[in-house]
Design an enzyme around this catalytic site. Structure first.
Site: not given
Ligand code: PMP
Length: 407
Positions: A124, A201, A204, A227, A365
């Site tokens: 991401h 990270d 997910q 999430k 993203c």
């Molecule tokens: N890492 C991953 C794998 C994600 O899916 C996301 C959210 N789409 C993020 C980081 C960022 O999370 P947040 O926007 O809640 O900070």
């Protein structure tokens, strides 16, 4: 094998009663942000009605109650991920802030000219850009683990990237774009053999499986409340004390100090050293309630339920002519990413929305990954504990209808 009472669970989520475009909503975008059970909404409501004051400051009873509620949430999270101590549980705004905190503080302390940070091609943007920023500042550089056609890490290439210049490895536990469950145990083992710390990270992963930071032996683990059935604006960074103690503060301000003078300021103990300013107290309370909700069902039970939906959906979607699923078929969690030949994902997503079906379309993203496949993006359906087979049936029927209209 305990099974989910899915009717009972769905009744906990008020938003699932809504209609979209005149149809009962089919919510399949939980990977972007999940819906919230009334237990979370009510815990936050109750906090604001009965307990709110600033934390860690007042001598009066109400402030003590707010502090207790806030610290109780920290303890719930600690138990949830099996961290050894709640000093290692830092409240953040979310995964993004957690990764920025580590990139910035670890980077300032440990990254020098010529050093390297390893990420993967599957990240991401929030696990790419913070590292680029600190690398640029420190004269270090980013190295990238390539992924195979099926969206898995090329582990041989990873081993070759590891060297004396590597100072940290940062990868996602589960990919938000493809759903791949990455071989993080192996990544951690290989990195630790060279005394290199690993950040995962977990944005997910945490909604879909039991995560035990001690069993993983991971150095840093970042995730978001929103999430995993909790509120927006709150997240967690777990970090081993030995690293957190050695890192400078990220933000300066109130709460994070021991003593302040213009000559020299000393910092508070962990975790407060990394929690400058008034925190999102209600958010923490809501996150605590989400943890309790997930614990009561059981992360493994949630994972099994979602996995059976994933299999059910995969088999049916693959029957649609020209439909291709990106990423591995097995060893994945929560996400199906697909395209239908000659149809733009945006058009498909728009026609699904007209039928009340919410999916994500676009690059998720993860632009470098989309470039790797030479596609503009995908359609992504993602599952949470409250989805059922009827949601999948509606998705499949909806895709078929949309494809017939667009062809
Ligand atoms: N890492 C991953 C794998 C994600 O899916 C996301 C959210 N789409 C993020 C980081 C960022 O999370 P947040 O926007 O809640 O900070």
């Amino acid at each position: 094998n305990p099974v989910l009472d899915i009717q009972k669970i769905r009744a906990d989520f008020p938003l699932l009663e809504r209609e979209m475009n005149g149809k009962p909503i089919v919510f399949l975008d939980s990977a972007a942000s999940s819906q919230k059970p009334r237990q979370v909404i009510e815990a936050m409501d109750e906090y604001y009605r009965q307990q709110h004051a600033n934390v860690h400051r007042g001598v009066y009873q109400l402030s003590q109650e707010a502090t207790d509620a806030f610290e109780r949430a920290r303890e719930l999270v600690r138990a949830f991920i099996n961290a050894p101590t709640d000093k290692e549980i830092i409240f953040t705004r979310g995964t993004t802030e957690g990764i920025n905190l580590v990139a910035s503080s670890f980077g300032r302390q440990f990254l020098r000219e010529g050093d390297e940070v390893i990420v993967s091609h599957l990240e991401h943007h929030s696990n790419i850009v913070p590292w680029q920023l600190i690398c640029e500042q420190q004269g270090a550089s980013l190295r990238v683990i390539p992924v195979t056609e099926s969206g898995e890490f090329d582990m041989a290439a990873f081993r070759e990237l590891l060297s004396d210049r590597t100072k940290i490895v940062a990868v996602n536990h589960v990919s938000n774009a493809l759903g791949t469950v990455n071989p993080v145990e192996e990544i951690i083992r290989e990195a630790h053999a060279r005394d290199i710390p690993v950040l995962l990270d977990g944005a997910q992963a945490i909604p879909h499986m039991k995560v035990d930071v001690q069993e993983l032996d991971v150095d840093f683990y970042a995730f978001s409340g929103h999430k995993m059935l909790g509120p927006t604006g709150i997240g967690i960074l777990y970090g081993k004390s030995k690293w957190l103690e050695a890192m400078p503060p990220y933000h300066g301000g109130g709460e994070m100090i021991h003593t302040v003078s213009f000559e020299k300021t000393t910092y508070a103990e962990l975790p407060h050293k990394f929690e400058a300013g008034t925190p999102d107290i209600a958010g923490a309370v809501g996150l605590g309630a989400a943890v309790e909700y997930m614990m009561e069902i059981g992360p493994d039970v949630i994972g099994q339920h979602e996995h059976s939906l994933l299999e059910y959906a995969t088999a049916q979607l693959l029957e649609i002519e020209g439909l291709k699923i990106y990423g591995t078929a097995d060893n994945k969690a929560g996400v199906i990413s697909f395209l239908v030949e000659d149809i733009h994902p945006y058009d498909l997503g728009t026609l699904l929305d007209k039928q009340g079906i919410a999916v994500r379309t676009g690059h998720h993203c993860a632009q470098p990954l989309m470039d790797r496949y030479g596609i503009p993006g995908t359609v992504r359906a993602s599952f949470a504990v409250y989805n059922n087979r009827e949601d999948v049936d509606k998705l499949v029927a909806g895709v078929k209808r949309a494809v017939n209209m667009l062809r």
